[in-house]
Design an enzyme around this catalytic site. Structure first.
Site, mmCIF file in Angstrom:
data_model
loop_
_atom_site.group_PDB
_atom_site.id
_atom_site.type_symbol
_atom_site.label_atom_id
_atom_site.label_comp_id
_atom_site.label_asym_id
_atom_site.label_seq_id
_atom_site.Cartn_x
_atom_site.Cartn_y
_atom_site.Cartn_z
ATOM 1 N N GLY A 177 0.777 -1.238 0.000
ATOM 2 C CA GLY A 177 0.000 0.000 0.000
ATOM 3 C C GLY A 177 0.802 1.279 0.000
ATOM 4 O O GLY A 177 0.319 2.320 0.436
ATOM 5 N N ASN A 205 1.664 3.023 -2.580
ATOM 6 C CA ASN A 205 1.006 3.952 -3.520
ATOM 7 C C ASN A 205 -0.261 4.527 -2.897
ATOM 8 O O ASN A 205 -0.553 5.709 -3.060
ATOM 9 C CB ASN A 205 0.688 3.244 -4.833
ATOM 10 C CG ASN A 205 1.902 3.156 -5.741
ATOM 11 O OD1 ASN A 205 2.299 4.154 -6.335
ATOM 12 N ND2 ASN A 205 2.517 2.001 -5.813
ATOM 13 N N ASN A 208 -4.524 2.711 -13.496
ATOM 14 C CA ASN A 208 -3.588 1.757 -12.899
ATOM 15 C C ASN A 208 -2.184 2.350 -12.919
ATOM 16 O O ASN A 208 -1.830 3.125 -13.821
ATOM 17 C CB ASN A 208 -3.600 0.447 -13.715
ATOM 18 C CG ASN A 208 -2.647 -0.600 -13.158
ATOM 19 O OD1 ASN A 208 -2.641 -0.872 -11.973
ATOM 20 N ND2 ASN A 208 -1.815 -1.162 -14.025
ATOM 21 N N HIS A 241 1.728 1.242 -13.228
ATOM 22 C CA HIS A 241 2.557 0.083 -13.585
ATOM 23 C C HIS A 241 4.023 0.498 -13.445
ATOM 24 O O HIS A 241 4.397 1.590 -13.931
ATOM 25 C CB HIS A 241 2.248 -0.392 -15.003
ATOM 26 C CG HIS A 241 3.054 -1.594 -15.393
ATOM 27 N ND1 HIS A 241 2.764 -2.865 -14.942
ATOM 28 C CD2 HIS A 241 4.173 -1.706 -16.152
ATOM 29 C CE1 HIS A 241 3.676 -3.706 -15.413
ATOM 30 N NE2 HIS A 241 4.537 -3.034 -16.145
ATOM 31 N N ASP A 288 -8.243 -0.881 -19.654
ATOM 32 C CA ASP A 288 -9.245 -1.396 -20.607
ATOM 33 C C ASP A 288 -9.251 -2.925 -20.446
ATOM 34 O O ASP A 288 -8.737 -3.447 -19.457
ATOM 35 C CB ASP A 288 -8.929 -0.944 -22.048
ATOM 36 C CG ASP A 288 -7.590 -1.476 -22.539
ATOM 37 O OD1 ASP A 288 -7.131 -1.008 -23.595
ATOM 38 O OD2 ASP A 288 -7.000 -2.353 -21.857
ATOM 39 N N GLY A 302 -7.578 -5.177 -21.745
ATOM 40 C CA GLY A 302 -6.276 -5.862 -21.840
ATOM 41 C C GLY A 302 -5.510 -5.752 -20.530
ATOM 42 O O GLY A 302 -6.025 -5.261 -19.523
ATOM 43 N N ASP A 318 -2.444 -3.844 -18.981
ATOM 44 C CA ASP A 318 -1.508 -2.713 -19.161
ATOM 45 C C ASP A 318 -1.576 -2.150 -20.583
ATOM 46 O O ASP A 318 -0.588 -1.646 -21.116
ATOM 47 C CB ASP A 318 -0.061 -3.157 -18.850
ATOM 48 C CG ASP A 318 0.067 -3.725 -17.451
ATOM 49 O OD1 ASP A 318 0.877 -4.664 -17.270
ATOM 50 O OD2 ASP A 318 -0.651 -3.251 -16.552
HETATM 51 C C1 GRF Z 1 4.695 -1.871 -6.699
HETATM 52 O O1 GRF Z 1 5.746 -2.528 -7.374
HETATM 53 C C2 GRF Z 1 3.886 -1.100 -7.686
HETATM 54 O O2 GRF Z 1 4.663 -0.661 -8.749
HETATM 55 C C3 GRF Z 1 2.928 -2.074 -8.214
HETATM 56 O O3 GRF Z 1 2.579 -2.863 -7.067
HETATM 57 C C4 GRF Z 1 3.724 -2.918 -6.193
HETATM 58 C C5 GRF Z 1 3.315 -2.702 -4.750
HETATM 59 O O4 GRF Z 1 2.755 -1.440 -4.632
HETATM 60 N N1 GRF Z 1 1.816 -1.405 -8.830
HETATM 61 P P1 GRF Z 1 2.157 -0.914 -3.215
HETATM 62 O O5 GRF Z 1 3.331 -0.687 -2.284
HETATM 63 O O6 GRF Z 1 1.233 -1.998 -2.676
HETATM 64 O O7 GRF Z 1 1.465 0.364 -3.558
#
Ligand code: GRF
Length: 197
Positions: free
Chosen positions: A12, A14, A108, A110, A147, A149, A151
């Site tokens: 978590g 992000n 999302n 990535h 979408d 797909g 990524d």
């Molecule tokens: C990270 O590598 C991020 O790039 C990917 O999920 C992984 C964990 O992210 N999207 P988080 O710390 O749970 O946000």
């Protein structure tokens, strides 16, 4: 006010970046109304709790088949009435019924510069292992619309990060998170919340 629902599976970081940027005013006119994790042990749920945000787990393990999970997952999403759904380290394939219901409203993050090192099988540390294996000098992160797909949706923001001598996948992942993911995901949300996209 943009009501955001964040989907998580792991640490978590992000999600935490979004919480912190809303709290310091960097993200304007937005509010996280619910966090959903497919993993009951995800530290991301702890982060939501600490921030006073409604956090729930909807796990495929609790349903007899994928269709039943997809229905339950979508019901919990709709219940929160989100304007935007943010996949932040979410490792579950988004069901078509949800893509259709929230067309153009799911984004999302990535951890590579799409179209490099993305698609099925490229998630978490595997992305950085592939970048180091290929020997690229620059990698980074991408925020894109989701979408049907993997990524493949329209790109919103990207940020480059240089690979340094001696980088391990872990060290590179941390730099990409700090210098790219935690910057461009909040930025994209702020742009969407304020009609600047
Ligand atoms: C990270 O590598 C991020 O790039 C990917 O999920 C992984 C964990 O992210 N999207 P988080 O710390 O749970 O946000």
């Amino acid at each position: 006010m943009l009501n955001i629902l964040v989907c998580v599976s792991g640490g978590g970081t992000n999600l935490q970046a979004i919480i912190d940027r809303i709290n310091d005013g960097t993200i304007r006119n937005a509010k996280i109304v619910r966090v959903i994790s497919n993993n009951k042990d995800a530290y991301a749920l702890e982060r939501a709790k600490n921030a006073g945000i409604d956090g729930i787990c909807v796990s495929p393990k609790d349903y007899e088949n994928r269709d039943k999970f997809n229905e339950a997952f979508l019901a919990k999403v709709k219940e929160a009435k989100p304007d935007l759904i943010v996949l932040a380290g979410f490792l579950v394939v988004i069901p078509k019924i949800m893509i259709d219901e929230y067309a153009g409203k799911i984004i999302n993050i990535h951890p590579s510069l799409i179209p490099s090192f993305c698609g099925t099988g490229y998630y978490g540390l595997k992305v950085h292992e592939a970048a180091l294996e290929r020997g690229v000098k620059v990698t980074g992160a991408t925020v894109h619309f989701v979408d049907e797909g993997t990524d493949t949706g329209p790109i919103i923001l990207q940020k480059a990060v240089y690979i340094e001598k001696g980088d391990t996948p872990k060290v590179l992942q941390q730099r990409v998170m700090e210098e790219a993911e935690w910057q461009i995901l909040p930025k994209a949300i702020d742009m969407i919340a304020n009609g600047e996209l």
